[in-house]
Design an enzyme around this catalytic site. Structure first.
Site, PDB file in Angstrom:
ATOM      1  N   ARG A 131       0.548   3.703  -3.300  1.00 15.26           N
ATOM      2  CA  ARG A 131      -0.097   5.006  -3.086  1.00 15.26           C
ATOM      3  C   ARG A 131       0.953   6.103  -2.872  1.00 15.26           C
ATOM      4  O   ARG A 131       0.930   7.127  -3.552  1.00 15.26           O
ATOM      5  CB  ARG A 131      -1.049   4.941  -1.895  1.00 15.26           C
ATOM      6  CG  ARG A 131      -2.131   3.881  -2.113  1.00 15.26           C
ATOM      7  CD  ARG A 131      -3.236   3.964  -1.106  1.00 15.26           C
ATOM      8  NE  ARG A 131      -3.917   2.680  -1.001  1.00 15.26           N
ATOM      9  CZ  ARG A 131      -5.193   2.535  -0.689  1.00 15.26           C
ATOM     10  NH1 ARG A 131      -5.944   3.566  -0.433  1.00 15.26           N
ATOM     11  NH2 ARG A 131      -5.737   1.328  -0.599  1.00 15.26           N
ATOM     12  N   GLU A 169     -12.098  -0.755 -10.737  1.00 17.14           N
ATOM     13  CA  GLU A 169     -11.639  -1.703 -11.768  1.00 17.14           C
ATOM     14  C   GLU A 169     -12.524  -1.787 -13.009  1.00 17.14           C
ATOM     15  O   GLU A 169     -12.027  -1.946 -14.135  1.00 17.14           O
ATOM     16  CB  GLU A 169     -11.465  -3.111 -11.169  1.00 17.14           C
ATOM     17  CG  GLU A 169     -10.320  -3.237 -10.169  1.00 17.14           C
ATOM     18  CD  GLU A 169     -10.616  -2.649  -8.794  1.00 17.14           C
ATOM     19  OE1 GLU A 169     -11.806  -2.421  -8.478  1.00 17.14           O
ATOM     20  OE2 GLU A 169      -9.662  -2.411  -8.027  1.00 17.14           O
ATOM     21  N   GLU A 202       0.835  -1.215   0.000  1.00 12.48           N
ATOM     22  CA  GLU A 202       0.000   0.000   0.000  1.00 12.48           C
ATOM     23  C   GLU A 202       0.866   1.260   0.000  1.00 12.48           C
ATOM     24  O   GLU A 202       0.546   2.234  -0.680  1.00 12.48           O
ATOM     25  CB  GLU A 202      -0.942   0.015   1.212  1.00 12.48           C
ATOM     26  CG  GLU A 202      -1.967  -1.117   1.245  1.00 12.48           C
ATOM     27  CD  GLU A 202      -3.043  -1.021   0.159  1.00 12.48           C
ATOM     28  OE1 GLU A 202      -3.075  -0.022  -0.583  1.00 12.48           O
ATOM     29  OE2 GLU A 202      -3.839  -1.976   0.045  1.00 12.48           O
TER      30      GLU A 202
HETATM   31  C1  DMJ Z   1      -6.433  -0.057  -5.186  1.00  8.21           C
HETATM   32  O1  DMJ Z   1      -5.710   0.278  -4.065  1.00  8.21           O
HETATM   33  C2  DMJ Z   1      -5.558  -0.699  -6.233  1.00  8.21           C
HETATM   34  O2  DMJ Z   1      -6.218  -0.672  -7.462  1.00  8.21           O
HETATM   35  C3  DMJ Z   1      -5.187  -2.115  -5.899  1.00  8.21           C
HETATM   36  O3  DMJ Z   1      -4.464  -2.731  -6.935  1.00  8.21           O
HETATM   37  C4  DMJ Z   1      -6.438  -2.919  -5.629  1.00  8.21           C
HETATM   38  N1  DMJ Z   1      -7.343  -2.295  -4.711  1.00  8.21           N
HETATM   39  C5  DMJ Z   1      -7.619  -0.884  -4.780  1.00  8.21           C
HETATM   40  C6  DMJ Z   1      -8.852  -0.473  -5.557  1.00  8.21           C
HETATM   41  O4  DMJ Z   1      -9.886  -1.331  -5.575  1.00  8.21           O
END
Ligand code: DMJ
Length: 450
Positions: free
Chosen positions: A83, A341, A79
């Protein structure tokens, strides 16, 4: 929508990680080990791309004066990487502002102790305070397999090869170990380097590993042949073992547990329409159209998971058994947390085909978000997509700002805004530039092809 989401975050949760739009306060959570401002870091590039300059300048100022990287706590390597490292990298590349460069290098160094394991496969959790401690347990494919894009750029920027070496070492191990039916299971021991169990998924736990293979190839100016080979052979194995057609004719990706199929597809797996689409052109000549068709079919199925609900938003997971076709059968799978997604795949498929249906589907999603997820002080996830008397979860996820709204904006923009030939998006939708091979090399290739 971005301005509304941002203004409310700024008003009620400034400096916290996420906005709680019903209670009008901030959320910190435990994913970032004491780091703050996830929504700010995740929004920098979105604000900049959208031309929201006043808001962007506020965000920039916060990074300059208040982003504290000396936090002390357990963080998810994945994460923080997607991010914070991804967000800072893309803001740096888009704007060239140097303050980010220093932050990025410092943060990169803090992540390195996670790789101190017998195999070099990083652990999932790292203590940002101790510069040297990471938690025990199995490592997750989608976590240790989702570092490559950012780490290659860290090496580029810092002129320190260590980051690239770390991710290349992961790849070396993955190439060496046996893969059941050519598939990559989701859990691996960082101590023994063996798979821990045979659960394979293109959704959660596996997803962005596959995404980063094809994107590593594209980001390397199509020079990373190893990533290309790994991606297409993984895709062959996925097609042979996981891709299914429902009785009603919908193509979907099932999950695989030691050879037994679970006929379930997660919302997270819906990124794969876009992924297969962007990889279609570099596959073997005879399979290119097939890949594009497969990408369109998967995206269609994910759209069906939206249209078959009362809110026109899709559930966290939908099934294709016991009479279900792209609907959630369990109460616990009915929620929607502002995930990107499905819209992400619409955006890629629009860029690749210009079929107007992708913009229509994106617009349906905009209307549904406005109707069911917009509350007085921000946007919120909902607990059950099948009922229009919605119950909100009181969370405006930072990926709503970095991904969902950015992909929607790009879906309705011209193709020359962040052209796919020049940029790849990390898994949190932060754009990173393609690293061009040397002028000399491209000169040789060009004259060779004349
Ligand atoms: C995001 O943090 C990223 O796309 C990750 O790869 C999967 N989960 C979340 C969004 O759904």
């Amino acid at each position: 929508m971005m301005k509304f989401a941002w203004d409310n975050y700024k008003r009620y949760a400034w400096g916290k990680n996420e906005l709680r739009p019903l209670t009008r306060n901030g959320h910190i959570g435990n994913m970032f080990g004491g780091l703050r401002g996830a929504s700010i870091i995740d929004s920098l590039d979105t604000l900049y791309i959208m031309g929201l300059m006043e808001e962007y300048n506020d965000a920039k100022e916060w990074v300059k004066t208040s982003l504290d990287l000396n936090s002390n706590g357990e963080a998810s390597l994945f994460e923080v990487n997607i991010r914070y490292v991804g967000g800072l990298l893309s803001a740096f590349y888009l704007t060239g502002e140097e303050v980010r460069f220093i932050h990025i290098c410092y943060l990169g160094e803090k992540l390195l102790p996670a790789f101190n394991t017998p195999t070099g496969i990083p652990r999932g959790v790292i203590n940002l305070g101790s510069w040297g401690w990471a938690s025990a347990g199995s490592s997750i494919l989608a976590e240790f397999g989702t570092l490559h894009l950012e780490f290659v750029h860290l090496s580029e920027l810092s002129a320190n090869p260590i980051y690239t070496e770390k991710v290349m070492n992961i790849r070396k191990l993955l190439n060496k170990i046996e893969k059941p039916h050519g598939l990559y299971p989701n859990f691996l021991s960082p101590v023994s380097g063996n798979w821990v169990q045979h659960h394979v998924s293109i959704g959660g736990l596996g997803d962005s590993f596959y995404e980063y293979l094809i994107k590593s190839y594209l980001m390397s100016d199509k020079g990373d042949e190893d990533a290309k080979r790994m991606y297409y052979s993984a895709l062959d194995a996925i097609e042979a073992n996981l891709v299914q057609k429902s009785p009603g004719g919908l193509t979907y990706m099932a999950e695989w547990r030691g050879g037994i199929l679970d006929h379930k597809m997660g919302h997270l797996a819906c990124f794969s329409g876009g992924m297969i689409g962007i990889g279609a052109d570099d596959g073997p000549q005879e399979k290119r159209q097939h890949y594009l068709d497969l990408a369109a079919e998967i995206t269609h199925t994910c759209h069906e998971s939206y249209t078959r609900s009362g809110t026109k938003l899709g559930p966290e997971a939908f099934r294709f058994d016991s009479g279900a076709e792209a609907t959630a059968t369990r109460l616990s799978d009915r929620y929607y947390i502002l995930r990107p997604e499905v819209i992400e795949s619409y955006m890629y498929m629009w860029r690749l085909t210009h079929d107007p249906k992708y913009r229509e589907w994106g617009w349906e999603a905009v209307q549904a978000l406005e109707l069911h997820c917009r509350v007085e002080s921000g946007f919120s996830g909902i607990r059950d997509v099948y009922t229009t008397t919605v119950s909100h979860d009181n969370m405006q996820q930072s990926f709503f700002l970095s991904e969902t709204l950015k992909y929607l904006y790009l879906l309705f923009s011209e193709d020359d805004l962040l052209p796919l030939e020049d940029w790849v998006f990390n898994t949190e939708a932060h754009p990173l530039p393609v690293i061009r091979r040397s002028c000399q090399q491209s000169h040789v290739t060009q004259s060779g092809s004349q």
